[in-house]
Structure formats: C-alpha cells, structure tokens
Design an enzyme around this catalytic site. Structure first.
Site, mmCIF file in Angstrom:
data_model
loop_
_atom_site.group_PDB
_atom_site.id
_atom_site.type_symbol
_atom_site.label_atom_id
_atom_site.label_comp_id
_atom_site.label_asym_id
_atom_site.label_seq_id
_atom_site.Cartn_x
_atom_site.Cartn_y
_atom_site.Cartn_z
ATOM 1 N N LYS A 22 -43.620 -22.642 -37.384
ATOM 2 C CA LYS A 22 -44.345 -22.087 -36.109
ATOM 3 C C LYS A 22 -42.877 -21.780 -35.527
ATOM 4 O O LYS A 22 -42.888 -20.998 -34.827
ATOM 5 C CB LYS A 22 -45.527 -22.999 -35.182
ATOM 6 N N ASN A 23 -41.639 -22.497 -34.777
ATOM 7 C CA ASN A 23 -41.195 -22.105 -34.275
ATOM 8 C C ASN A 23 -39.959 -21.651 -34.167
ATOM 9 O O ASN A 23 -39.087 -21.245 -33.419
ATOM 10 C CB ASN A 23 -40.131 -23.593 -33.464
ATOM 11 N N ARG A 92 -46.005 -19.134 -25.422
ATOM 12 C CA ARG A 92 -44.165 -19.085 -24.321
ATOM 13 C C ARG A 92 -43.400 -18.543 -24.888
ATOM 14 O O ARG A 92 -42.446 -18.261 -24.264
ATOM 15 C CB ARG A 92 -44.386 -20.372 -24.719
ATOM 16 N N CYS A 116 -47.966 -22.951 -24.190
ATOM 17 C CA CYS A 116 -48.372 -25.254 -24.061
ATOM 18 C C CYS A 116 -48.261 -25.313 -21.889
ATOM 19 O O CYS A 116 -47.102 -25.439 -21.878
ATOM 20 C CB CYS A 116 -48.336 -25.624 -24.530
ATOM 21 N N ARG A 121 -42.404 -25.881 -16.762
ATOM 22 C CA ARG A 121 -41.162 -24.959 -18.037
ATOM 23 C C ARG A 121 -40.239 -24.006 -17.511
ATOM 24 O O ARG A 121 -40.543 -22.757 -18.112
ATOM 25 C CB ARG A 121 -42.524 -24.687 -18.969
ATOM 26 N N PRO A 122 -39.288 -24.084 -16.862
ATOM 27 C CA PRO A 122 -38.630 -23.137 -16.241
ATOM 28 C C PRO A 122 -37.873 -21.778 -17.372
ATOM 29 O O PRO A 122 -37.511 -22.727 -18.195
ATOM 30 C CB PRO A 122 -38.215 -23.366 -15.474
ATOM 31 N N ILE A 123 -37.335 -21.035 -17.102
ATOM 32 C CA ILE A 123 -36.162 -19.691 -17.909
ATOM 33 C C ILE A 123 -35.246 -19.730 -16.969
ATOM 34 O O ILE A 123 -34.659 -18.860 -17.343
ATOM 35 C CB ILE A 123 -37.445 -19.146 -18.573
ATOM 36 N N ASP A 124 -35.146 -20.699 -15.985
ATOM 37 C CA ASP A 124 -33.984 -20.603 -15.301
ATOM 38 C C ASP A 124 -32.745 -20.284 -16.069
ATOM 39 O O ASP A 124 -31.562 -19.278 -15.833
ATOM 40 C CB ASP A 124 -33.270 -21.010 -13.911
ATOM 41 N N GLN A 125 -32.361 -20.992 -17.621
ATOM 42 C CA GLN A 125 -31.462 -21.037 -18.670
ATOM 43 C C GLN A 125 -30.956 -19.720 -19.329
ATOM 44 O O GLN A 125 -29.747 -19.067 -19.536
ATOM 45 C CB GLN A 125 -31.148 -22.039 -18.988
ATOM 46 N N ASP A 304 -42.618 -33.064 -29.548
ATOM 47 C CA ASP A 304 -43.325 -32.397 -30.474
ATOM 48 C C ASP A 304 -44.116 -33.439 -30.833
ATOM 49 O O ASP A 304 -45.010 -33.281 -31.565
ATOM 50 C CB ASP A 304 -43.204 -30.910 -31.127
ATOM 51 N N ILE A 326 -38.030 -35.429 -22.249
ATOM 52 C CA ILE A 326 -37.520 -33.576 -22.602
ATOM 53 C C ILE A 326 -38.913 -33.074 -21.348
ATOM 54 O O ILE A 326 -38.812 -32.367 -20.953
ATOM 55 C CB ILE A 326 -38.249 -32.929 -23.679
ATOM 56 N N ARG A 396 -52.942 -22.413 -32.659
ATOM 57 C CA ARG A 396 -51.344 -21.757 -32.441
ATOM 58 C C ARG A 396 -50.310 -22.411 -33.131
ATOM 59 O O ARG A 396 -49.767 -21.158 -33.242
ATOM 60 C CB ARG A 396 -51.438 -22.017 -30.699
HETATM 61 N N1 EPU Z 1 -35.403 -25.797 -19.469
HETATM 62 C C1 EPU Z 1 -35.184 -25.633 -17.989
HETATM 63 N N2 EPU Z 1 -34.671 -24.481 -17.794
HETATM 64 C C2 EPU Z 1 -35.049 -23.456 -18.719
HETATM 65 C C3 EPU Z 1 -35.589 -23.990 -20.498
HETATM 66 C C4 EPU Z 1 -35.294 -24.993 -20.857
HETATM 67 O O1 EPU Z 1 -34.887 -26.396 -17.277
HETATM 68 O O2 EPU Z 1 -34.490 -22.515 -18.880
HETATM 69 C C5 EPU Z 1 -36.021 -27.734 -19.631
HETATM 70 C C6 EPU Z 1 -36.854 -27.660 -20.116
HETATM 71 O O3 EPU Z 1 -38.431 -27.793 -18.956
HETATM 72 C C7 EPU Z 1 -37.236 -29.539 -20.964
HETATM 73 C C8 EPU Z 1 -36.293 -28.810 -21.618
HETATM 74 O O4 EPU Z 1 -35.089 -27.942 -20.565
HETATM 75 O O5 EPU Z 1 -37.285 -29.435 -19.948
HETATM 76 C C9 EPU Z 1 -35.917 -28.355 -22.901
HETATM 77 O O6 EPU Z 1 -36.021 -27.847 -22.776
HETATM 78 P P1 EPU Z 1 -36.689 -26.315 -23.911
HETATM 79 O O7 EPU Z 1 -36.101 -25.009 -23.491
HETATM 80 O O8 EPU Z 1 -35.482 -26.456 -25.459
HETATM 81 O O9 EPU Z 1 -37.974 -25.792 -24.167
HETATM 82 P P2 EPU Z 1 -39.143 -24.660 -25.752
HETATM 83 O O10 EPU Z 1 -37.896 -24.032 -26.063
HETATM 84 O O11 EPU Z 1 -39.409 -23.632 -24.069
HETATM 85 C C10 EPU Z 1 -38.997 -25.199 -27.827
HETATM 86 C C11 EPU Z 1 -40.242 -25.622 -28.156
HETATM 87 C C12 EPU Z 1 -41.326 -26.648 -28.045
HETATM 88 C C13 EPU Z 1 -40.184 -28.177 -27.925
HETATM 89 C C14 EPU Z 1 -39.355 -27.580 -27.182
HETATM 90 C C15 EPU Z 1 -38.477 -28.653 -26.919
HETATM 91 C C16 EPU Z 1 -40.951 -23.065 -28.818
HETATM 92 C C17 EPU Z 1 -41.523 -22.136 -28.886
HETATM 93 N N3 EPU Z 1 -41.343 -24.547 -28.434
HETATM 94 O O12 EPU Z 1 -39.484 -25.080 -26.203
HETATM 95 O O13 EPU Z 1 -42.521 -26.605 -28.694
HETATM 96 O O14 EPU Z 1 -41.587 -28.966 -27.596
HETATM 97 O O15 EPU Z 1 -38.153 -26.170 -27.299
HETATM 98 O O16 EPU Z 1 -38.032 -28.986 -28.508
HETATM 99 O O17 EPU Z 1 -39.776 -23.416 -30.112
HETATM 100 C C18 EPU Z 1 -44.055 -27.041 -29.428
HETATM 101 O O18 EPU Z 1 -43.825 -26.906 -30.417
HETATM 102 O O19 EPU Z 1 -45.787 -27.232 -29.271
HETATM 103 C C19 EPU Z 1 -43.481 -26.869 -28.555
HETATM 104 C C20 EPU Z 1 -44.042 -27.320 -27.489
#
Ligand code: EPU
Length: 427
Positions: A22-23, A92, A116, A121-125, A304, A326, A396
């Site tokens: 999925k991811n 997301r 979820c 879950r910020p996207i600042d990075q 996860d 995380i 999903r």
């Molecule tokens: N974070 C920030 N700023 C950012 C991005 C992330 O502070 O700009 C923080 C997050 O809040 C979190 C950590 O960094 O504490 C890691 O977040 P990451 O960005 O790695 O998560 P993601 O890419 O949004 C993916 C998977 C998630 C999985 C996480 C961690 C996808 C679509 N989702 O999310 O999968 O939990 O990586 O491995 O790839 C799931 O499959 O159930 C799921 C939630």
C-alpha cells in the site's frame, strides 16, 4: 455501511498471500504524472486508497486502465488541476500529488491530506524541501498552493526522518535542474521501490535506501513497466496473526529482509518462524513470552505493526511495554481492546500490557487502519463473537481481508449495519 463479525477462539492454518505494498502504491501512482508516456504498474493491491488515487489521476486528465492489479496510467493529457477538496481528503498520501505535480507542471493546489488520525502529522519537512528547490508554498484555507518558475536542485537536510518527505522531495527533484541531495533521508523499502520506478522512467537517483539520496535532474521521463514490492506491513500483520492463532501458517509473497525486526521480536517472544526465499512459515509457540517493543524508523520495529502486536501481547506470560517513538498517540485501539477484557494502561508514549488474560468478544470500532488490524487479530483470539465497525479504515489498506482469512479457516464475515447501528456510530 457494513461491520465485520468474527467468531473467535479457533486455530487457523493454511496459506495466505500478501498483496502489493500500500505505502508504495500510493506513491508509485502519483509518480506516473511525471512521465511523458504511459506507465504500467503490476501487482497493485485491491484497496480503496488505490481506487481513490485512480480517480484522482482521472480527475486531472489521466487515462487509466486498471485490471487484475495492473494499472496503466497515460499522463499525456494531464493538467495541473487544482484539487483543494474532495477525494484528496480521503487519504494522507495525496500529499504525493504535491511533489509530482510541482515537478511536472511547476504548480499545484492540493487540499491538506486526510488519512489515519494518529495525533499530529505535520508536513513541514515536505514543504521545506519544495521551498529549497525554489517553490513558493502557501497555505490558503486548508489547501497548499505550490508555484515555481523553475525548480533547481538543492541540498536538503531533513530535521525529522520522514518517509513522506523523502519520497515527495524525490518526486519534485527528478525533473529539476541540477543536483539535489537529501540528507537524513528515510530508508524504508517503499522509498527504494519509488526510486526504482523513477529510475526505470529515466531519472538519475543514487542512494535510495541509505540516508543520503542524490538526484541529478533530467529533462524528461518516459513510460515503463514496474512490479510493486510485497506489502511488508500486511505480511507482518499475518505473522502476528499466525503467532496469535496459527497452527502453522504459510505466508507467501514476502521479502523476509524487510521484516527482520518483526521476525526477531516474534522469535524473542517464543514464536516459531521458518524463513524461505519469499515465504515464511509461522506457528504459535507454546507459552508466549512477554516482550518490550519500541517503534523506530526502518530498519527498526515499524510503528504500523505495534497495534497488531499489542493484541498478541494480551496473552503473553507477564507484562510487556510497547512504546511508539514515531506516533506517540497511536493508541486509540487500546480502549477497544479493554472492551474485550484487555488489561492495558497507556502512559505517555507507552502501552503497558498485562498478559495472560483471555480476550472476550465485544462490539468495537476501528479508529484507523492498523487499529482495525489489531482488532481483527483480537477478535480471532477472543472467546465469542466480536463485531468491528469502522471498516472503511481497514478497506483502505488490507486487500480482500475477509476472503484471505476465511481461506485459513477463520469464521469471519461482513454484515450490513442496521440504520439504528449507523446512527449510534455517528453519535
Ligand atoms: N513528521 C514531521 N514533519 C514532516 C513529516 C513527518 O514532523 O514533515 C513526523 C511525523 O509526525 C512522524 C514522523 O515524522 O512523527 C514520521 O512520519 P513520516 O513522514 O515518516 O510518515 P508518513 O510518511 O506520513 C508513512 C506511512 C505510515 C507510517 C509512517 C511511518 C505512507 C502513506 N504512510 O507515513 O503508514 O506509519 O510512514 O513509518 O507511506 C499506515 O500504513 O498505517 C501508515 C500510517
């Protein structure tokens, strides 16, 4: 609306096949936007996130054919249509449309993503990366506006190791001018999968799977054929399920190296696991031992899978601690496990699980995808019948779960909810 019913307490055996990841899928599909000719992806899972992305590709002008897990996206008529609302809110990973559309069209409008609810879950990075490449990024009424005259390669150090930011910056950088270096990049297998697709499309990427990724921008990307990797989280879910209720379950279509942390933890708990090329054979051992888990970025134990593992630990000998570094608030499943007689306390980022209880069937609600998986496993372990609502979360990310588990002998079925039950759920 439907609910899931599970008659628990029976051992399962047989074989179960893992679907495509999925991811990866949710990033590979948006990556097709970057090509100038059709891209085919094989082995996609049959899940609602993939269907939503198919519809989004069509909404921006893509021609999509999707049959038997094989999707061909023809991006030639795509335009940078603003997507401030609607389907983008459903998942997301719609944030990958930002990187892909910015990379291809130098502009994009994407509503802030849903998905979820695991706490903040910020996207600042992601945004920091886009800005470093030369984009102007603003947040207007809940949608992210991205514009650039041109994108130029840059050195980007991620302050947080993020899967999403790493992939999104790769998507935006492959057509930028010059070299981009992502430092402190995430190393998850899904990142390698996306880099493999982009490389087959003509991109120049080195270091995917390490913490420094170098991308040399190219002028154009072309179509290609790509086979997706198996879903390590679905495989891990089945391993935990087999440890909980399995009398020998063969899990097929696995890359065992992607699951080393999970295999090690299950073995530490006394579970028997035999590993072959692309298969695993898992049996519930006698007397499960209590173990502590701390989630970490790959190759550490995946966040996860901490929720499903919590269900398993309710029958361990002793007390276990599960800490999520995380997502510190990923514990919504705990209240539901308590309804099922689970003895679990949450303290800060940790759940403390008192083992050796017998779970009892109850009416529970999946608040997110992996909470759903945790409740299904709990339902299979419990005495009596468990009813799980919130199936839209499970759908999903888990392809044909009822059919797959029925194939192992589980008594599990979907049932239409009454109007009264739907009202109750909403209140
Ligand atoms: N974070 C920030 N700023 C950012 C991005 C992330 O502070 O700009 C923080 C997050 O809040 C979190 C950590 O960094 O504490 C890691 O977040 P990451 O960005 O790695 O998560 P993601 O890419 O949004 C993916 C998977 C998630 C999985 C996480 C961690 C996808 C679509 N989702 O999310 O999968 O939990 O990586 O491995 O790839 C799931 O499959 O159930 C799921 C939630």
């Amino acid at each position: 609306m439907e609910k899931l019913k599970i008659a628990g307490g029976y051992p399962l055996k047989g074989s179960i096949r893992v679907s495509g990841a999925k991811n990866s899928a949710v990033a590979l599909i948006p990556a097709t936007i970057l090509a100038d000719s059709p891209v085919t992806i094989e082995g996609l899972p049959d899940i609602s996130d993939v269907q939503t992305l198919q519809a989004l590709m069509e909404e921006i002008g893509g021609q999509v054919r999707f049959e038997d897990g094989e999707m061909t996206v023809d991006p030639r008529q795509m335009v940078s249509m603003p997507l401030p609302n609607g389907r983008v809110k459903k998942l997301r990973a719609s944030y990958y449309l930002m990187g892909a559309m910015l990379g291809k069209f130098k502009k994009a409008v994407i509503g802030l993503p849903g998905g979820c609810h695991l706490g903040p879950r910020p996207i600042d990075q992601h945004i920091k990366g886009f800005e470093a490449l030369g984009a102007k990024v603003t947040n207007e009424q809940g949608a992210i506006y991205l514009r650039a005259d041109e994108l130029k390669g840059a050195r980007i150090y991620l302050d947080v190791v993020s899967v999403g930011a790493t992939i999104n910056i790769m998507l935006a950088a492959v057509l930028a001018k010059g070299r981009t270096v992502i430092e402190n990049a995430a190393k998850e297998p899904e990142i390698i999968d996306v880099a493999t697709l982009l490389t087959n499309m003509g991109a120049k990427i080195k270091g995917a799977g390490t913490d420094i990724i170098r991308i040399d921008g190219v002028e154009h990307l072309h179509g290609c054929r790509h086979t997706i990797i198996p879903d390590r989280i679905e495989a891990g879910t089945f391993m935990i399920l087999a440890a909980a209720v399995g009398e020998g379950i063969l899990i097929d279509n696995v890359i065992p190296q992607h699951l080393e942390s999970v295999t090690a933890k299950l073995r530490e708990a006394g579970v028997q696991i035999e590993v072959a090329d692309d298969q695993m054979f898992v049996s519930r051992g006698e007397g499960l031992k209590a173990v502590d888990i701390k989630t970490l970025v790959y190759p550490g134990f995946p966040t996860d899978l901490q929720q499903p593992f919590t269900s398993l630990l309710t029958r361990a000998n002793g007390s276990s601690i599960v800490t999520d570094t995380i997502y510190g608030a990923r514990f919504k499943h705990i209240d539901e496990l308590r309804r099922m007689n689970g003895k679990i306390k949450v303290e800060g980022r940790s759940a403390i699980i008192d083992g050796s209880v017998q779970l009892q069937g109850a009416k529970v609600k999946a608040s997110d995808l992996r909470a759903g998986a945790a409740l299904v496993i709990a339902g299979l372990m419990a005495e009596g019948v468990t009813e799980v609502t919130g199936l839209e979360h499970i759908d999903r990310g888990y392809s044909h779960l009822v059919e797959k588990l029925s194939g192992l002998g589980a008594t599990i079925w979907r049932e239409k909810m009454t109007q009264e039950e739907v009202e109750q759920l909403k209140s």
